[in-house]
Enzyme design. Structure first.
Site, PDB file in Angstrom:
ATOM      1  N   ASP A 189       0.868  -1.175   0.000  1.00  0.00           N
ATOM      2  CA  ASP A 189       0.000   0.000   0.000  1.00  0.00           C
ATOM      3  C   ASP A 189       0.904   1.225   0.000  1.00  0.00           C
ATOM      4  O   ASP A 189       1.601   1.506   0.972  1.00  0.00           O
ATOM      5  CB  ASP A 189      -0.902  -0.006   1.241  1.00  0.00           C
ATOM      6  CG  ASP A 189      -1.848   1.198   1.274  1.00  0.00           C
ATOM      7  OD1 ASP A 189      -1.764   2.063   0.386  1.00  0.00           O
ATOM      8  OD2 ASP A 189      -2.678   1.272   2.211  1.00  0.00           O
ATOM      9  N   GLY A 190       0.875   1.972  -1.089  1.00  0.00           N
ATOM     10  CA  GLY A 190       1.738   3.126  -1.247  1.00  0.00           C
ATOM     11  C   GLY A 190       1.235   4.383  -0.588  1.00  0.00           C
ATOM     12  O   GLY A 190       1.779   5.467  -0.842  1.00  0.00           O
ATOM     13  N   ASP A 191       0.218   4.277   0.266  1.00  0.00           N
ATOM     14  CA  ASP A 191      -0.276   5.454   1.009  1.00  0.00           C
ATOM     15  C   ASP A 191      -0.767   4.999   2.374  1.00  0.00           C
ATOM     16  O   ASP A 191      -1.906   5.245   2.759  1.00  0.00           O
ATOM     17  CB  ASP A 191      -1.391   6.148   0.229  1.00  0.00           C
ATOM     18  CG  ASP A 191      -1.777   7.495   0.834  1.00  0.00           C
ATOM     19  OD1 ASP A 191      -0.978   8.050   1.618  1.00  0.00           O
ATOM     20  OD2 ASP A 191      -2.890   7.980   0.544  1.00  0.00           O
ATOM     21  N   LEU A 192       0.097   4.333   3.112  1.00  0.00           N
ATOM     22  CA  LEU A 192      -0.282   3.749   4.396  1.00  0.00           C
ATOM     23  C   LEU A 192       0.305   4.571   5.532  1.00  0.00           C
ATOM     24  O   LEU A 192       1.529   4.664   5.670  1.00  0.00           O
ATOM     25  CB  LEU A 192       0.230   2.309   4.480  1.00  0.00           C
ATOM     26  CG  LEU A 192      -0.152   1.528   5.744  1.00  0.00           C
ATOM     27  CD1 LEU A 192      -1.654   1.319   5.822  1.00  0.00           C
ATOM     28  CD2 LEU A 192       0.576   0.189   5.773  1.00  0.00           C
TER      29      LEU A 192
END
Length: 295
Positions: A193-196
């Site tokens: 997940d690139g926006d965690l």
């Protein structure tokens, strides 16, 4: 059904100040909610809330609670829907239905008043580390690689640094470039997940904590560790920063040197992006992280 009232605070967000299409979308929101309610047989179940880019309306269908999320249509909606369908509720909010063209999704209802940002840092960091590992299942080949992110960005770092007037010492830039050189080929091929971060994980009932708005990448689990630091850096003493890195490495079973490299690369990259976009607080946070971890 009474029309949903768009919160004044949402309309006033800087996100829409110079966006004519966004203003038109805000005006259309009540009718978009009404259309989705008819299509999916929904009843409004409370007052809407919002972040910077989405309106969320609590709804019910046959008595069961859901959340109707509306965002401006675009490629991001399709990507988010694809990510939610991929993880299918494993560590993420469950997707029930979607109208990608309209920018509308029907989601499992979570507690929007409780995110990991509300927990003590030590607890929140451990939850995030466990979630990083839980999401790290075999990734689809169609997902963008974390190595591609670095390959695309690495050649631009020096040019951006020069264009911005060499805003920090060259050694920080060089440290990021050296770190990035070893990240162009991922050491893993799992989902990331690139926006965690803390505010993107909400309390649920099916699972205690679930990620929302995921960005599906494939490659190194270590990719977004820097964001976990800078989003709550103001709560950390200097000694806490390397300590939290060690906690994530241990709990998520990461490679320490690779985790350190990702933190340096992503932090300097975000530092330059923030300066280019007029941010004032986050660049200071980035400078502190780099100083503490790179000297």
């Amino acid at each position: 059904m009474s029309p949903v009232e768009v919160p004044t605070s949402f309309r006033a967000s800087p996100r829409w100040w110079h966006d004519a299409d966004g203003a038109a979308w805000l005006d259309a929101l009540p009718s978009l909610v009404e259309a989705a309610a008819r299509r999916w047989d929904l009843e409004i179940d409370g007052r809407p809330s919002h972040g910077s880019n989405a309106l969320v309306v609590p709804v019910r269908r046959a008595g069961e609670p859901f959340a109707l999320r509306l965002t401006p249509p675009g490629d991001g909606v399709a990507a988010e829907v694809a990510a939610l369908r991929f993880w299918a509720g494993r560590g993420t909010v469950q997707l029930e239905d979607a109208d990608v063209d309209a920018g509308v999704t029907l989601l499992e209802r979570l507690d929007a008043t409780r995110s990991l940002a509300s927990l003590p840092l030590d607890d929140a960091v451990r939850h995030l580390a466990r979630l990083m590992r839980r999401l790290a299942v075999p990734a689809p080949a169609s997902a963008r690689s974390t190595g591609d992110v670095v390959r695309d960005r690495l050649p631009e770092l020096t040019a951006d640094w020069e264009r911005l007037g060499q805003p920090f010492e060259r050694r920080a830039l060089d440290a990021a470039r050296d770190a990035g050189a070893g990240l162009t080929t991922p050491a893993a091929d799992v989902a990331v997940d690139g926006d965690l971060h803390h505010e993107q994980v909400l309390a649920g009932t099916r699972e205690p904590w679930l990620a929302v708005d995921p960005v599906l990448l494939r490659g190194d689990v270590e990719y977004d560790l820097a964001r976990i630091l800078w989003t709550r850096l103001d709560e950390m003493a200097d000694d806490d920063v390397p300590r939290h890195v060690r906690t994530v490495v241990e709990v998520a079973d990461l490679e320490p040197e690779r985790a350190h490299a990702w933190v340096l690369f992503r932090t300097v990259d975000y530092w330059l992006w923030g300066l280019a976009h007029g941010l004032t607080e986050d660049p200071v946070r980035c400078a502190r992280i780099v100083t503490l971890l790179a000297g």
